[in-house]
Design a protein around this motif. Structure first.
Motif, PDB file in Angstrom:
ATOM      1  N   ASP A  72       0.822  -1.211   0.000  1.00 17.75           N
ATOM      2  CA  ASP A  72       0.000   0.000   0.000  1.00 17.75           C
ATOM      3  C   ASP A  72       0.856   1.261   0.000  1.00 17.75           C
ATOM      4  OD1 ASP A  72      -2.301  -1.479  -0.071  1.00 17.75           O
ATOM      5  OD2 ASP A  72      -2.827  -1.176   2.030  1.00 17.75           O
ATOM      6  N   ASP A  76       0.736   3.969  -3.036  1.00 17.86           N
ATOM      7  CA  ASP A  76       0.501   5.399  -2.819  1.00 17.86           C
ATOM      8  C   ASP A  76       1.627   6.233  -3.431  1.00 17.86           C
ATOM      9  OD1 ASP A  76      -1.718   4.562  -1.411  1.00 17.86           O
ATOM     10  OD2 ASP A  76      -0.919   5.090   0.569  1.00 17.86           O
ATOM     11  N   ALA A  79       1.193   6.202  -7.309  1.00 16.83           N
ATOM     12  CA  ALA A  79       0.083   7.047  -7.747  1.00 16.83           C
ATOM     13  C   ALA A  79       0.449   8.523  -7.616  1.00 16.83           C
ATOM     14  CB  ALA A  79      -1.169   6.733  -6.925  1.00 16.83           C
ATOM     15  N   ALA A  80       1.131   8.878  -6.532  1.00 18.61           N
ATOM     16  CA  ALA A  80       1.574  10.258  -6.353  1.00 18.61           C
ATOM     17  C   ALA A  80       2.589  10.652  -7.425  1.00 18.61           C
ATOM     18  CB  ALA A  80       2.168  10.450  -4.963  1.00 18.61           C
ATOM     19  N   ALA A  83       0.776  11.393 -10.656  1.00 23.65           N
ATOM     20  CA  ALA A  83       0.133  12.714 -10.586  1.00 23.65           C
ATOM     21  C   ALA A  83       1.154  13.826 -10.777  1.00 23.65           C
ATOM     22  CB  ALA A  83      -0.596  12.861  -9.250  1.00 23.65           C
ATOM     23  N   ALA A  88      -1.160  10.296 -15.307  1.00 23.31           N
ATOM     24  CA  ALA A  88      -2.296   9.436 -14.967  1.00 23.31           C
ATOM     25  C   ALA A  88      -3.492   9.753 -15.882  1.00 23.31           C
ATOM     26  CB  ALA A  88      -2.693   9.646 -13.514  1.00 23.31           C
ATOM     27  N   MET A 105      -2.159  -0.672  -6.559  1.00 19.67           N
ATOM     28  CA  MET A 105      -2.526   0.590  -7.194  1.00 19.67           C
ATOM     29  C   MET A 105      -3.947   0.523  -7.742  1.00 19.67           C
ATOM     30  SD  MET A 105       0.876   1.794  -9.280  1.00 19.67           S
ATOM     31  CE  MET A 105       0.062   3.306  -9.862  1.00 19.67           C
ATOM     32  N   ARG A 108      -6.287   0.775  -4.686  1.00 22.76           N
ATOM     33  CA  ARG A 108      -6.322   2.014  -3.910  1.00 22.76           C
ATOM     34  C   ARG A 108      -6.461   3.269  -4.763  1.00 22.76           C
ATOM     35  NH1 ARG A 108      -4.526   1.696   1.299  1.00 22.76           N
ATOM     36  NH2 ARG A 108      -3.463   3.712   1.305  1.00 22.76           N
ATOM     37  N   HIS A 109      -5.990   3.208  -6.002  1.00 28.79           N
ATOM     38  CA  HIS A 109      -5.955   4.411  -6.841  1.00 28.79           C
ATOM     39  C   HIS A 109      -6.426   4.097  -8.262  1.00 28.79           C
ATOM     40  CE1 HIS A 109      -3.745   6.545  -3.698  1.00 28.79           C
ATOM     41  NE2 HIS A 109      -3.003   5.466  -3.580  1.00 28.79           N
ATOM     42  N   GLU A 111      -8.252   5.635 -10.200  1.00 33.98           N
ATOM     43  CA  GLU A 111      -8.252   6.816 -11.059  1.00 33.98           C
ATOM     44  C   GLU A 111      -6.901   7.059 -11.718  1.00 33.98           C
ATOM     45  OE1 GLU A 111      -6.299   7.983  -7.418  1.00 33.98           O
ATOM     46  OE2 GLU A 111      -8.139   6.843  -7.773  1.00 33.98           O
ATOM     47  N   ALA A 112      -5.843   6.489 -11.136  1.00 32.82           N
ATOM     48  CA  ALA A 112      -4.491   6.686 -11.667  1.00 32.82           C
ATOM     49  C   ALA A 112      -4.088   5.597 -12.646  1.00 32.82           C
ATOM     50  CB  ALA A 112      -3.482   6.733 -10.520  1.00 32.82           C
ATOM     51  N   GLU A 201     -11.770  -4.845  -5.304  1.00 33.21           N
ATOM     52  CA  GLU A 201     -10.542  -4.090  -5.559  1.00 33.21           C
ATOM     53  C   GLU A 201      -9.948  -4.399  -6.923  1.00 33.21           C
ATOM     54  OE1 GLU A 201      -8.497  -3.363  -1.223  1.00 33.21           O
ATOM     55  OE2 GLU A 201      -8.297  -5.356  -2.120  1.00 33.21           O
TER      56      GLU A 201
END
Length: 264
Positions: A72, A76, A79-80, A83, A88, A105, A108-109, A111-112, A201
Motif C-alpha cells: 500500500d 501510494d 500514484a503520487a 500525478a 495518470a 494501485m 487504492r488508486h 483513477e491513476a 478491488e
C-alpha cells in the motif's frame, strides 16, 4: 523530468523514455529502475512514454518512513508519482513483487490506472494459509540474520533459492546488480507480498495476471486466485521464466501489445 522527484514525503529516482501513452514499470525485489532499462527501452520503442523508478527504500530513492505499509505504501508512492508527472491514468506493468504493487494501485488508486499487467506476482496474501507460507519461506532467512546480523546479501541468496527454485551463491556474477538491493528485498518484500485483495478491488480497472509455463509454487498458487478475484483467466506465456524481463525484453513487450489489442 528525470532524477529525484519529491512525492509522498520522500524522493523517488525517476527515468522516462519515449513518447505516447504513459506506462509505469514497477520493479521487483532485489531490483531497481536501472535494471529495467532494457525492458523500458523495448516498450518505449513501441510507442509508450515509459516511466521507471526506484521504489522507496531502494536504489537512489529516499528512505523516509521506510519500511512502511508494504504494497500500500508503494502503491501510494506510485500514484503520487504519476500525478506529479501528469501521467495518470497510466498502464501499470509490475514484475514480480512489483506486480503486487501494481495490483495495490488498482485497489487504492483506480483513477491513476488505465490497466494493470501483473507479471508473476508472488501474492501470498490471497492464499488461505498466507501467514504459514510466509513464515516457512522466511524461517531460514531470519535464522541466518540472527546468526549473521545485517548480512542481507547472504539472506538474499537464501530467498532467491526459494523464488527462483535454483541455488544462488552470494558471489554469483549473474546477481551482482541485485546484491546492491539485498537489504530492501529482505526488509520490504516479505510484507509487500502479504497484501490481501478482494474482488471489488481487482475489478475497478482492467487487470491481467500473466505467468510463465513453470512459475514457482507460490506464484503458481496465487495466479488462479488473483484471476478469479479479477474475473479473468491468467495469461500463460510459453517458455518464459520469472525474470524474463531482465533477459529478453521482447516477451513482456509482446504481452503488453497483446493486452492492449485484445484486453486479455
Amino acid at each position: 523530468m528525470n532524477g529525484l522527484v519529491a512525492v509522498a514525503g520522500t524522493t523517488l529516482h525517476v527515468e522516462q523514455r519515449g513518447e505516447g501513452p504513459p506506462l509505469l514499470l514497477v520493479h521487483g525485489g532485489g531490483e531497481d529502475g536501472s535494471m529495467l532499462a532494457g525492458q523500458a527501452a523495448a516498450l518505449a520503442a513501441t510507442g509508450y512514454r515509459v516511466i521507471t523508478y526506484d521504489r522507496r527504500g531502494t536504489g537512489r530513492s529516499g528512505r523516509a518512513n521506510w519500511p512502511g505499509e508494504g504494497a500500500d505504501q508503494h502503491a501510494d508512492d506510485a500514484a503520487a508519482l504519476l500525478a506529479t508527472l501528469d501521467a495518470a491514468p497510466a498502464t501499470v506493468l509490475g514484475v514480480s513483487s512489483g506486480g503486487v504493487v501494481a495490483l495495490a494501485m488498482a485497489a487504492r488508486h483506480p483513477e491513476a490506472v488505465a490497466r494493470v499487467i501483473a507479471w508473476e506476482p508472488p501474492a501470498s496474501g490471497v492464499l488461505p494459509d498466507a501467514a504459514t507460507i510466509n513464515a516457512a519461506i522466511m524461517a531460514p532467512i531470519e535464522a541466518h540474520l540472527r546468526e549473521h546480523p545485517r548480512d542481507y546479501v547472504g539472506a538474499q541468496a537464501l530467498l532467491f533459492n526459494v523464488v527462483l527454485g535454483v541455488p544462488v551463491s552470494t558471489d554469483d556474477p549473474g546477481f551482482a546488480a541485485a546484491r546492491a538491493n539485498a537489504e530492501p528485498m529482505i526488509r520490504d518484500d516479505p510484507t509487500i507480498v502479504l497484501r490481501p485483495f478482494t474482488a471489488a478491488e481487482l475489478t475497478a480497472v482492467p487487470v491481467t495476471i500473466a505467468v510463465g509455463t513453470e512459475p514457482n509454487e507460490l506464484v503458481g498458487a496465487a495466479a488462479p486466485v488473483l484471476g478469479k478475484l479479477a474475473g479473468v483467466e491468467p495469461v500463460i506465456v510459453e517458455g518464459a521464466r520469472h525474470e524474463v524481463y531482465l533477459t529478453d525484453p521482447a516477451v513482456l513487450t509482446a504481452l503488453t501489445a497483446l493486452v492492449g489489442r485484445t484486453g486479455a
